[in-house]
Each structure stands twice: as C-alpha cells, then as structure tokens.
Design a protein around this motif. Structure first.
Motif, PDB file in Angstrom:
ATOM      1  N   LEU A  68       0.802  -1.215   0.000  1.00 11.32           N
ATOM      2  CA  LEU A  68       0.000   0.000   0.000  1.00 11.32           C
ATOM      3  C   LEU A  68       0.841   1.274   0.000  1.00 11.32           C
ATOM      4  O   LEU A  68       0.332   2.341  -0.339  1.00 11.32           O
ATOM      5  CB  LEU A  68      -0.935   0.013   1.211  1.00 11.32           C
ATOM      6  N   THR A  69       2.110   1.174   0.380  1.00  8.95           N
ATOM      7  CA  THR A  69       2.970   2.365   0.437  1.00  8.95           C
ATOM      8  C   THR A  69       4.015   2.405  -0.669  1.00  8.95           C
ATOM      9  O   THR A  69       4.359   3.484  -1.152  1.00  8.95           O
ATOM     10  CB  THR A  69       3.675   2.464   1.804  1.00  8.95           C
ATOM     11  N   GLN A  70       4.513   1.250  -1.074  1.00  2.87           N
ATOM     12  CA  GLN A  70       5.600   1.216  -2.048  1.00  2.87           C
ATOM     13  C   GLN A  70       5.140   0.885  -3.465  1.00  2.87           C
ATOM     14  O   GLN A  70       5.811   1.228  -4.423  1.00  2.87           O
ATOM     15  CB  GLN A  70       6.662   0.184  -1.609  1.00  2.87           C
ATOM     16  N   MET A  71       4.031   0.198  -3.573  1.00  2.00           N
ATOM     17  CA  MET A  71       3.506  -0.148  -4.896  1.00  2.00           C
ATOM     18  C   MET A  71       2.269   0.701  -5.205  1.00  2.00           C
ATOM     19  O   MET A  71       1.486   0.992  -4.298  1.00  2.00           O
ATOM     20  CB  MET A  71       3.150  -1.642  -4.956  1.00  2.00           C
ATOM     21  N   PRO A  72       2.083   1.083  -6.455  1.00  2.00           N
ATOM     22  CA  PRO A  72       0.952   1.973  -6.820  1.00  2.00           C
ATOM     23  C   PRO A  72      -0.380   1.235  -6.937  1.00  2.00           C
ATOM     24  O   PRO A  72      -1.113   1.409  -7.910  1.00  2.00           O
ATOM     25  CB  PRO A  72       1.403   2.550  -8.161  1.00  2.00           C
ATOM     26  N   VAL A  73      -0.702   0.410  -5.947  1.00  5.08           N
ATOM     27  CA  VAL A  73      -1.940  -0.361  -6.009  1.00  5.08           C
ATOM     28  C   VAL A  73      -3.161   0.546  -5.881  1.00  5.08           C
ATOM     29  O   VAL A  73      -4.136   0.412  -6.627  1.00  5.08           O
ATOM     30  CB  VAL A  73      -1.950  -1.442  -4.909  1.00  5.08           C
ATOM     31  N   LEU A  74      -3.118   1.474  -4.928  1.00  3.39           N
ATOM     32  CA  LEU A  74      -4.272   2.346  -4.710  1.00  3.39           C
ATOM     33  C   LEU A  74      -4.520   3.247  -5.918  1.00  3.39           C
ATOM     34  O   LEU A  74      -5.674   3.501  -6.278  1.00  3.39           O
ATOM     35  CB  LEU A  74      -4.056   3.187  -3.454  1.00  3.39           C
ATOM     36  N   ARG A  75      -3.449   3.733  -6.538  1.00  2.00           N
ATOM     37  CA  ARG A  75      -3.623   4.570  -7.730  1.00  2.00           C
ATOM     38  C   ARG A  75      -4.228   3.764  -8.876  1.00  2.00           C
ATOM     39  O   ARG A  75      -5.136   4.238  -9.584  1.00  2.00           O
ATOM     40  CB  ARG A  75      -2.281   5.151  -8.157  1.00  2.00           C
ATOM     41  N   ALA A  76      -3.737   2.532  -9.057  1.00  6.10           N
ATOM     42  CA  ALA A  76      -4.298   1.678 -10.099  1.00  6.10           C
ATOM     43  C   ALA A  76      -5.745   1.315  -9.791  1.00  6.10           C
ATOM     44  O   ALA A  76      -6.582   1.225 -10.701  1.00  6.10           O
ATOM     45  CB  ALA A  76      -3.450   0.407 -10.238  1.00  6.10           C
ATOM     46  N   THR A 252      -0.241 -10.497  -1.868  1.00  5.68           N
ATOM     47  CA  THR A 252      -0.907  -9.397  -1.177  1.00  5.68           C
ATOM     48  C   THR A 252      -1.471  -8.391  -2.162  1.00  5.68           C
ATOM     49  O   THR A 252      -2.608  -7.919  -2.006  1.00  5.68           O
ATOM     50  CB  THR A 252       0.077  -8.696  -0.222  1.00  5.68           C
ATOM     51  N   SER A 253      -0.700  -8.051  -3.179  1.00  8.47           N
ATOM     52  CA  SER A 253      -1.200  -7.111  -4.186  1.00  8.47           C
ATOM     53  C   SER A 253      -2.382  -7.704  -4.938  1.00  8.47           C
ATOM     54  O   SER A 253      -3.352  -6.999  -5.260  1.00  8.47           O
ATOM     55  CB  SER A 253      -0.084  -6.743  -5.165  1.00  8.47           C
ATOM     56  N   LEU A 254      -2.351  -9.007  -5.200  1.00 13.87           N
ATOM     57  CA  LEU A 254      -3.481  -9.661  -5.862  1.00 13.87           C
ATOM     58  C   LEU A 254      -4.724  -9.636  -4.974  1.00 13.87           C
ATOM     59  O   LEU A 254      -5.832  -9.355  -5.449  1.00 13.87           O
ATOM     60  CB  LEU A 254      -3.118 -11.105  -6.211  1.00 13.87           C
ATOM     61  N   PHE A 255      -4.533  -9.914  -3.689  1.00 13.37           N
ATOM     62  CA  PHE A 255      -5.687  -9.954  -2.782  1.00 13.37           C
ATOM     63  C   PHE A 255      -6.307  -8.570  -2.631  1.00 13.37           C
ATOM     64  O   PHE A 255      -7.536  -8.424  -2.630  1.00 13.37           O
ATOM     65  CB  PHE A 255      -5.263 -10.493  -1.418  1.00 13.37           C
ATOM     66  N   VAL A 256      -5.469  -7.546  -2.505  1.00 12.67           N
ATOM     67  CA  VAL A 256      -5.991  -6.178  -2.382  1.00 12.67           C
ATOM     68  C   VAL A 256      -6.783  -5.806  -3.625  1.00 12.67           C
ATOM     69  O   VAL A 256      -7.822  -5.129  -3.545  1.00 12.67           O
ATOM     70  CB  VAL A 256      -4.836  -5.187  -2.147  1.00 12.67           C
ATOM     71  N   SER A 257      -6.337  -6.262  -4.769  1.00 12.62           N
ATOM     72  CA  SER A 257      -7.018  -5.898  -6.018  1.00 12.62           C
ATOM     73  C   SER A 257      -8.360  -6.592  -6.182  1.00 12.62           C
ATOM     74  O   SER A 257      -9.243  -6.065  -6.879  1.00 12.62           O
ATOM     75  CB  SER A 257      -6.122  -6.237  -7.214  1.00 12.62           C
TER      76      SER A 257
END
Length: 283
Positions: A68-76, A252-257
């Motif tokens: 959530l802080t280092q990867m642009p998941v929220l922006r995407a 984690t990035s997959l689950f958040v998405s």
C-alpha cells in the motif's frame, strides 16, 4: 415394503454423489481465495518452506504495508474504479433505452441494428485489438486515463441490450396502455413504471459488466503506456517480473485488487439470482 427398503441405500448414494460434485467444485473455487488470503500474512521464508502451510503469525502486516505504500496499487485501483463507474453508467443507460425501443417498436433498420449487435458477439476481442490501437493512436485517444472507456462500453453493450430486450418482451403492453389512458406521458411511463420493473435485469447487467471491466486487460495493454494510467490488471502484470521472488508481496497485491470485486459480489449476488430467476419465470 421390502422393495422400498432396498431402494433407500441406492437413493442415498445417488443423492450423496449429486451433492458431492457441486461441493467439490465450490471447494476448488473457494480454496484459492482462502489460500491467497492467508499467504499475505506469511514471510518469504515461510512461503519457501511450505506453500500451503498456515502463517506462523496472523498479525504480520508487513506485506500490506509494503504493497500500500511502495507499490501503486491504490492509484491503479482508483484508475480502474473511475473507468468502471463511467462504463457502467453508459452501459445501463444505453441498454435500457435501446433494449426497450427494440422490443416495443417496429421501424426501418431494426433488423440491421440487430445483426450489428449480434455480430459483436461473434467477433473475438483479440481480432480487433490492432485496428483499435491504430485508430486510437491516429485520433489521439491513446495513453489517456479514459482511453479504454469507449471500447469497454461497446464490448459490454451487446449482452446488456439483448438481456433488456428479452426482459421487456415479457412485460405486457397493456401496462403501458393503461398508464397512457390514465394520462401518463411516454417519458413518465418509461422511467417511473418500466424502469422499476426492469431493475432485476439491469442489476444483473451491471454486475456482469462490473466484473468484466474491473478485470479488463487487453485494451489497457495496448492503449496505456504511462504508469500513472495503469489499471489493476496491467499494474499487476508489469510488477510481476520485478517482484517475482517475493511471492507473499505478489499475493498481497493480488488480494488487495480483488477485495472490491469480492465485496460487490457478496452484496449483490442475490440480485443476480433474482434477476435470472425473474427472467426465467417470466419467459
């Protein structure tokens, strides 16, 4: 009596087999999501030792903090959300109007329009990727946050229009005639009487389109080149190579998405069933 007693074990075995198949199928669909969830709490070392084992600590939120802080998941996710909302609005509005007019009115060119809509179901999406890319580059619509909106609307419209069309056919015309006799205008009848009746099928169309647009990948791949415009599927694909050794972070990035999609499905799954059941009963 003896024959009935002899049949009971066989009937019980048949019932068990019939229920075992859907239960097994459901387990194969649910387990990957559960595994994805508890893997987000594991470290890379734990993952390397045993892929399927439960995490040693359920309080390990380091992967979530990093993603959530280092990867642009929220922006995407924001890019995907605004595209999805706009596409849903136009798909539902256009399918409601077009489906109604195709079901209720006879006019020149109706057959041609029907054939054009049907042809959209027959043409695979991959066959039009290159023409869409060339066209959008020529007219300057590529590499903008809204570049995929028009293609997504066009791809989702056909199914939605046919669903609305078939549903309107099941509604008696006498309902509109009675409203007209009572002095109701055409627009009032359309939006205050028919629109509520079409809510089940519109909700069904909306949820189906939501999942398609939320997971849309081909159009994003060819029309986006700037990372600030990446949608979730494209962002996950581009970061796969960089983080391929740290699987817990990838999980984690997959689950958040997929969390928003899971929430939408949990909230509106009954609406999908009601819409399909209503159409089946009316038909």
């Amino acid at each position: 009596m003896e024959n009935k007693k002899k049949r009971r074990p066989g009937r019980a075995l048949g019932t068990f087999c019939m229920n075992a198949v859907p239960v097994f199928y459901a387990a194969t669909c649910i387990f990957p999501v559960i595994w994805l969830f508890y893997t987000t709490f594991k470290t890379q070392e734990e993952f390397s030792i045993d892929v399927l084992a439960l995490p040693k600590s359920w309080g390990n939120l380091a992967n979530y903090a990093y993603v959530l802080t280092q990867m642009p998941v929220l922006r995407a996710m924001w890019n995907t959300l605004r595209i999805t909302v706009i596409v849903l609005f136009f798909v539902l509005a256009i399918s409601f109007i077009n489906g109604y007019f195709l079901a209720r009115f006879r006019f020149k060119g109706k057959q041609v329009i029907s054939v054009l809509y049907m042809s959209n179901l027959l043409i695979p999406i991959h066959a039009i990727l290159v023409p869409i890319y060339i066209l959008f580059v020529k007219i300057g619509l590529s590499n903008h946050w809204y570049s995929t909106i028009l293609p997504c609307i066009c791809m989702e419209l056909t199914t939605a229009i046919f669903l609305v069309w078939s549903y309107v056919d099941t509604i008696p015309r006498e309902l509109e005639e009675a409203a007209a006799i009572d002095g109701s205008s055409f627009s009032r009848t359309l939006f205050t009487i028919l629109l509520p009746l079409l809510r089940p099928v519109l909700v069904t169309c909306g949820i189906i389109s939501f999942f398609h647009v939320w997971n849309e990948f081909p159009f994003s791949l060819i029309l986006f080149s700037s990372e600030k415009d990446y949608t979730l599927p494209l962002m996950l694909m581009r970061f796969k190579g960089e983080y391929f050794t740290d699987y817990p972070r990838v999980m984690t990035s997959l689950f958040v998405s997929i969390v928003p999609a899971l929430v939408i499905y949990a909230l509106f799954s009954q609406q999908i069933i009601k819409g399909m059941m209503a159409g089946a009963v009316k038909g």
